[in-house]
Design a protein around this motif. Structure first.
Motif, PDB file in Angstrom:
ATOM      1  N   MET A 439     -19.287  28.955  16.675  1.00 57.38           N
ATOM      2  CA  MET A 439     -19.677  28.071  15.572  1.00 57.38           C
ATOM      3  C   MET A 439     -20.765  27.100  16.020  1.00 57.38           C
ATOM      4  N   CYS A 440     -20.756  26.763  17.312  1.00 53.41           N
ATOM      5  CA  CYS A 440     -21.749  25.830  17.855  1.00 53.41           C
ATOM      6  C   CYS A 440     -23.128  26.483  17.945  1.00 53.41           C
ATOM      7  N   VAL A 441     -23.141  27.813  17.909  1.00 49.77           N
ATOM      8  CA  VAL A 441     -24.408  28.536  17.935  1.00 49.77           C
ATOM      9  C   VAL A 441     -24.893  28.775  16.511  1.00 49.77           C
ATOM     10  N   GLN A 442     -23.917  29.037  15.639  1.00 49.97           N
ATOM     11  CA  GLN A 442     -24.265  29.350  14.255  1.00 49.97           C
ATOM     12  C   GLN A 442     -24.817  28.133  13.520  1.00 49.97           C
ATOM     13  N   PHE A 443     -24.266  26.969  13.797  1.00 50.90           N
ATOM     14  CA  PHE A 443     -24.601  25.801  12.985  1.00 50.90           C
ATOM     15  C   PHE A 443     -25.247  24.678  13.789  1.00 50.90           C
ATOM     16  N   GLN A 444     -26.052  23.899  13.096  1.00 49.88           N
ATOM     17  CA  GLN A 444     -26.648  22.696  13.651  1.00 49.88           C
ATOM     18  C   GLN A 444     -25.591  21.585  13.704  1.00 49.88           C
ATOM     19  N   PRO A 445     -25.775  20.608  14.603  1.00 49.62           N
ATOM     20  CA  PRO A 445     -24.811  19.493  14.667  1.00 49.62           C
ATOM     21  C   PRO A 445     -24.592  18.798  13.320  1.00 49.62           C
ATOM     22  N   GLU A 446     -25.650  18.622  12.524  1.00 50.82           N
ATOM     23  CA  GLU A 446     -25.490  17.951  11.221  1.00 50.82           C
ATOM     24  C   GLU A 446     -24.591  18.771  10.293  1.00 50.82           C
ATOM     25  N   GLU A 447     -24.714  20.090  10.395  1.00 46.65           N
ATOM     26  CA  GLU A 447     -23.920  20.955   9.523  1.00 46.65           C
ATOM     27  C   GLU A 447     -22.451  20.919   9.931  1.00 46.65           C
ATOM     28  N   LEU A 448     -22.199  20.951  11.241  1.00 45.39           N
ATOM     29  CA  LEU A 448     -20.814  20.856  11.718  1.00 45.39           C
ATOM     30  C   LEU A 448     -20.217  19.511  11.326  1.00 45.39           C
ATOM     31  N   GLU A 449     -21.035  18.453  11.388  1.00 51.00           N
ATOM     32  CA  GLU A 449     -20.531  17.143  11.025  1.00 51.00           C
ATOM     33  C   GLU A 449     -20.174  17.101   9.536  1.00 51.00           C
ATOM     34  N   GLN A 450     -20.951  17.814   8.716  1.00 54.29           N
ATOM     35  CA  GLN A 450     -20.612  17.859   7.292  1.00 54.29           C
ATOM     36  C   GLN A 450     -19.286  18.600   7.073  1.00 54.29           C
ATOM     37  N   PHE A 451     -19.061  19.680   7.830  1.00 55.54           N
ATOM     38  CA  PHE A 451     -17.759  20.368   7.753  1.00 55.54           C
ATOM     39  C   PHE A 451     -16.622  19.408   8.099  1.00 55.54           C
ATOM     40  N   ARG A 452     -16.824  18.636   9.178  1.00 55.03           N
ATOM     41  CA  ARG A 452     -15.756  17.714   9.598  1.00 55.03           C
ATOM     42  C   ARG A 452     -15.495  16.659   8.528  1.00 55.03           C
ATOM     43  N   VAL A 454     -15.857  17.063   5.330  1.00 49.74           N
ATOM     44  CA  VAL A 454     -15.099  17.718   4.256  1.00 49.74           C
ATOM     45  C   VAL A 454     -13.633  17.849   4.669  1.00 49.74           C
ATOM     46  N   LYS A 455     -13.405  18.226   5.912  1.00 43.87           N
ATOM     47  CA  LYS A 455     -12.031  18.307   6.423  1.00 43.87           C
ATOM     48  C   LYS A 455     -11.312  16.962   6.249  1.00 43.87           C
ATOM     49  N   ARG A 456     -11.994  15.888   6.619  1.00 39.23           N
ATOM     50  CA  ARG A 456     -11.363  14.565   6.502  1.00 39.23           C
ATOM     51  C   ARG A 456     -11.049  14.200   5.049  1.00 39.23           C
ATOM     52  N   ALA A 457     -11.849  14.757   4.116  1.00 36.37           N
ATOM     53  CA  ALA A 457     -11.599  14.471   2.701  1.00 36.37           C
ATOM     54  C   ALA A 457     -10.273  15.062   2.241  1.00 36.37           C
ATOM     55  N   PHE A 458      -9.780  16.059   2.948  1.00 34.72           N
ATOM     56  CA  PHE A 458      -8.501  16.669   2.602  1.00 34.72           C
ATOM     57  C   PHE A 458      -7.394  16.253   3.571  1.00 34.72           C
TER      58      PHE A 458
ATOM     59  N   ARG B 452     -12.940  12.747  -5.586  1.00 32.19           N
ATOM     60  CA  ARG B 452     -13.571  11.526  -5.041  1.00 32.19           C
ATOM     61  C   ARG B 452     -13.631  11.580  -3.520  1.00 32.19           C
ATOM     62  N   ALA B 453     -12.581  12.140  -2.907  1.00 31.40           N
ATOM     63  CA  ALA B 453     -12.584  12.252  -1.441  1.00 31.40           C
ATOM     64  C   ALA B 453     -13.702  13.179  -0.971  1.00 31.40           C
ATOM     65  N   VAL B 454     -13.913  14.275  -1.704  1.00 29.19           N
ATOM     66  CA  VAL B 454     -15.006  15.190  -1.347  1.00 29.19           C
ATOM     67  C   VAL B 454     -16.352  14.485  -1.499  1.00 29.19           C
ATOM     68  N   LYS B 455     -16.497  13.725  -2.574  1.00 33.42           N
ATOM     69  CA  LYS B 455     -17.724  12.949  -2.777  1.00 33.42           C
ATOM     70  C   LYS B 455     -17.969  12.018  -1.570  1.00 33.42           C
ATOM     71  N   ARG B 456     -16.923  11.336  -1.147  1.00 35.48           N
ATOM     72  CA  ARG B 456     -17.092  10.406  -0.011  1.00 35.48           C
ATOM     73  C   ARG B 456     -17.481  11.139   1.268  1.00 35.48           C
ATOM     74  N   ALA B 457     -17.067  12.421   1.376  1.00 37.09           N
ATOM     75  CA  ALA B 457     -17.417  13.191   2.571  1.00 37.09           C
ATOM     76  C   ALA B 457     -18.922  13.446   2.655  1.00 37.09           C
ATOM     77  N   PHE B 458     -19.609  13.360   1.526  1.00 37.45           N
ATOM     78  CA  PHE B 458     -21.062  13.555   1.519  1.00 37.45           C
ATOM     79  C   PHE B 458     -21.802  12.240   1.338  1.00 37.45           C
ATOM     80  N   ASP B 459     -21.173  11.328   0.626  1.00 36.11           N
ATOM     81  CA  ASP B 459     -21.898  10.146   0.164  1.00 36.11           C
ATOM     82  C   ASP B 459     -20.940   8.967   0.100  1.00 36.11           C
TER      83      ASP B 459
END
Lengths: 500, 500
Positions: A439-452, A454-458, B452-459
């Motif tokens: 996954m570290c090869v497939q994605f840029q650090p910014e993209e992995l951070e966006q995944f994380r 999203v994970k935190r949102a759930f 809203r949690a997903v929104k916060r994950a981006f913004d």
């Protein structure tokens, strides 16, 4: 070893006994497994090289019980790994020594079949094939058909966004699921998706499908059903050269035909499958293609003629159309049994799941052969050629010192090759624990951070299947520093980005 | 008035001058619009009842400039509303008095056409129809076709997950986009999606499509292209009863045909369209159906025969197959011009966008007529009947005191009727500002909180298009307390949930 289990704290005996006592308050005795021999069957999924006994196994029967389990674990800070049939191939259901293994095996009911709207509402523990069997009297079926469809469950299919030989024409799980009911990490219920073509709000349905149990626990799935085609027919073509077979794949698609399945096997895979199930495969061939078309009688007849013409033009040494339904099923039996067939001829095998743009098929096959020689491990190739989803099977013997590590390194090198030519590290098996480094090869650090994010949102406290799917920044640093990493850090799609 | 603009702080003159000075540092003079007459064209989108002058308008030309705009706004805490062609119908691009309006109008390049993989990589400001025009020489086209396709941009289509008459067979925007490049609120670039059938990691692609500019700014879109069908043919059927037409829709689908388009218009819509474009519609009919089939010559001929038989069996008073391509286009011209046609006969109209399960079509039409009488405002019905996506057009005169408010209340009542029968408040136009109240009816509090949690994950600071799409808890409390709300709080899909 490139693939390391996530580092977890030692299970706390005090916490464990508090947890078990609380679980037994609302679950019947047979729904809480504590003894080592009872937990043993859950120590791995289909990626059996990695094993870990869970702290405790729970087998709830109702949504209410799932909610209580989640509330309890959330309040105690205990991580939870959900599991269907455990047929997954990327270690997504590998338990945690300090966590609860939540089996959905008892959610086996088909709740509703609506033949007019062509949907079925089922519990997550219903087997993939059981859905098609249940709706067959209405002339319908559920299209995605992973090789494990006799055993794997729809909940697991949702977790991994499973495909199958028919996904070239009919799509992956995400294209065939309409609604999901989810229990959140806090034990709330949310329902995502709709019977309508679009749903208001953010598209959480697609987000949840393929999220490997890291965002919530699926407790109900509404699937889309398709009418059984009037007829299906399969053509088998043999080639004396793998690259010719690869070219034929592109030519069939370019001819405007979307086959219901378009599969390729190379010599070692053909031989293994033939020895195992006697499908009638031409064992002298270097590659075979299986091309299925379905539709009305008229369409199928026309398409079979076109497909045969393309195959002959591309240099097939033999082109055979299944004479009857029994032969059609036998042709497929060979392909669908390829994994266990290879399992018979090698003490262990490691199945990769990279995807590549179709046009790179010949090049990737050649370079895979070179890597196989370099790592001194045989590779049998089986793949969903139509959509460029490769399944190289690396043969090895885990009892020979160093072979597992070499198999992993070879697998990693093949995946990075897929990324290099513009493909991805997984087509349908998921990332799980297996591909977390890549996954570290497939994605840029910014993209992995966006995944994380999203994970935190759930799951802000990282209690749902932690350590799977998305690597931590530290894990990526460690992965990049590995001495035995074969690939480099070319990242697909970003090459042309002149980031200002 | 049920629909109120989001309450925003007064623009701070000091902040505004700091912002404009900083913008002018890196943007050319014509890319920063300050004067009121220059900002005026951006004060509304297609939901023209709501207008708001933005604090400043920026028109960047490069991705680098977009990134700089975002970084600057982020550092100053200034909200940003992105905008394509401004043809949206739910007020998603309505500006903020204290915010930047970021127009993507200058991103008009088609960057790459790949006829072999059947993809095109385009900038967000490219018009929907311009894509199909550019790829036509390769025998390809882009399938989603909103009525506004001559003007609307692909970036706006992505923001709203737009559909069109062909989405019954070919899907919405989400089914026809492979990759997106996004500038985040902090000015980072992330790329989501893949050329492969599945991509590792969470499916952010589907999450972003339809997210109405609330999660990031799309700066590049890779779309899937389809081969132009060998032939398309359309049948027009007239009915003396709307319910009979509704029944015919279900029968066509049940016959196993997936039409490329299946559209219905009722009497008032037929009359308005015929007066406007002279499509040759039978103006005495109470309803017409337009059913298009496409495919090979053979398939089309067979399906047209089947469709005609179904229509006649369902009691059509007239069934007409377009004699040639000119007539086919004329039949569609009437349907595609229905909105402006209604605009000619009424000072104002308000277009709703609810979806319902097809089987409830006759009931919903009957109850819509009752609501129309109750609110004393005429309603013309135009809809994507095949996928149950209704577009009731409420005719009113905003200059007559109380009519706008009555139109809104009637629209809200129709949407809540859709939810009541198991449908949704929007099929393809998005929530924007228009349906934000009805989101409180469509979803449970836990579901809205997850959005809203997903929104916060981006913004996390709510700088991207704040006030749109997802209501705040306070907004829902206010909405539920409204005295003129017609509907009740039945929530789709949760009726059978025995929450323990």
């Amino acid at each position: 070893m490139s693939l390391v289990l996530p580092q977890r704290p030692e299970p706390d005996p005090q916490l464990r006994s508090t947890l078990v006592r609380a679980l037994r308050d609302f679950l019947p005795p047979d729904a809480v497994l504590e003894a080592e021999e009872e937990r043993r069957p859950y120590e791995c999924d289909g990626l059996s090289a990695y094993r870990q006994l869970p702290m405790v196994v729970v087998l709830p029967r109702t949504v209410g019980e799932v909610r209580q389990v989640m509330r309890l674990c959330h309040s105690l800070g205990v991580p939870v790994v959900a599991r269907g049939a455990g047929t997954g191939l990327s270690g997504g259901a590998l338990p945690l020594a300090d966590g609860v293994l939540l089996s959905l095996a008892r959610f086996k009911s088909i709740l509703d079949i609506d033949p007019v709207n062509r949907t079925a509402r089922v519990q997550p523990g219903v087997r993939n094939l059981a859905i098609s069997e249940a709706v067959a009297p209405h002339g319908l079926y559920y299209a995605p058909d992973p090789s494990s469809q006799i055993a794997c469950t729809i909940g697991g299919n949702v977790a991994e966004n499973s495909g199958g030989v028919h996904c070239l024409k009919y799509g992956l799980t995400v294209h065939n699921v309409l609604k999901i009911r989810l229990v959140t990490v806090e034990g709330e219920i949310i329902e995502v998706g709709a019977d309508a073509p679009d749903a208001p709000g953010y598209d959480l349905l697609a987000l949840l499908i393929g999220s490997e149990g890291m965002l919530g626990v699926v407790v109900e799935v509404t699937v889309r059903l398709l009418p059984l085609p009037e007829r299906a027919q399969v053509v088998l073509a043999a080639f004396d050269d793998v690259e010719k077979a690869g070219t034929a794949v592109g030519e069939i698609i370019a001819a405007g035909i979307i086959p219901a399945g378009l599969e390729m096997m190379d010599g070692p895979a053909i031989q293994a499958a033939e020895d195992f199930v006697h499908a009638g495969y031409p064992t002298a061939a270097r590659a075979i293609l299986l091309c299925e078309v379905d539709g009305t009688n008229q369409e199928v007849s026309e398409h079979i003629l076109q497909v045969r013409a393309v195959l002959e033009r591309c240099g097939a040494t033999e082109v055979r159309t299944a004479g009857d339904e029994a032969e059609r099923l036998r042709f497929w039996q060979g392909r669908k049994s390829a994994f266990p067939a290879v399992g018979r001829i090698s003490p262990d095998y490691y199945c990769m799941d990279g995807t590549i743009p179709r046009r790179h098929l010949p090049e990737v096959l050649r370079r895979t052969a070179e890597l196989s020689a370099e790592y001194a491990l045989p590779v049998a190739n089986v793949f969903h050629a139509g959509d460029g989803n490769m399944h190289p099977l690396i043969l090895f013997d885990a009892n020979k010192p160093g072979e597992l590590e070499r198999a992993e390194a070879l697998g990693g090198a093949i995946l990075e090759l897929c990324v290099e030519v513009g493909g991805t590290i997984t087509g349908e098996h998921g990332v799980g624990i297996e591909k977390i480094g890549q996954m570290c090869v497939q994605f840029q650090p910014e993209e992995l951070e966006q995944f994380r994010a999203v994970k935190r949102a759930f799951d802000p406290r990282e209690l749902l299947n932690p350590g799977k799917g998305v690597p931590t920044p530290r894990r990526c640093s460690e992965y990049r520093a590995l001495p035995d990493r074969h690939g480099h850090d070319h990242v697909h799609g970003h090459g042309e980005d002149p980031r200002p």
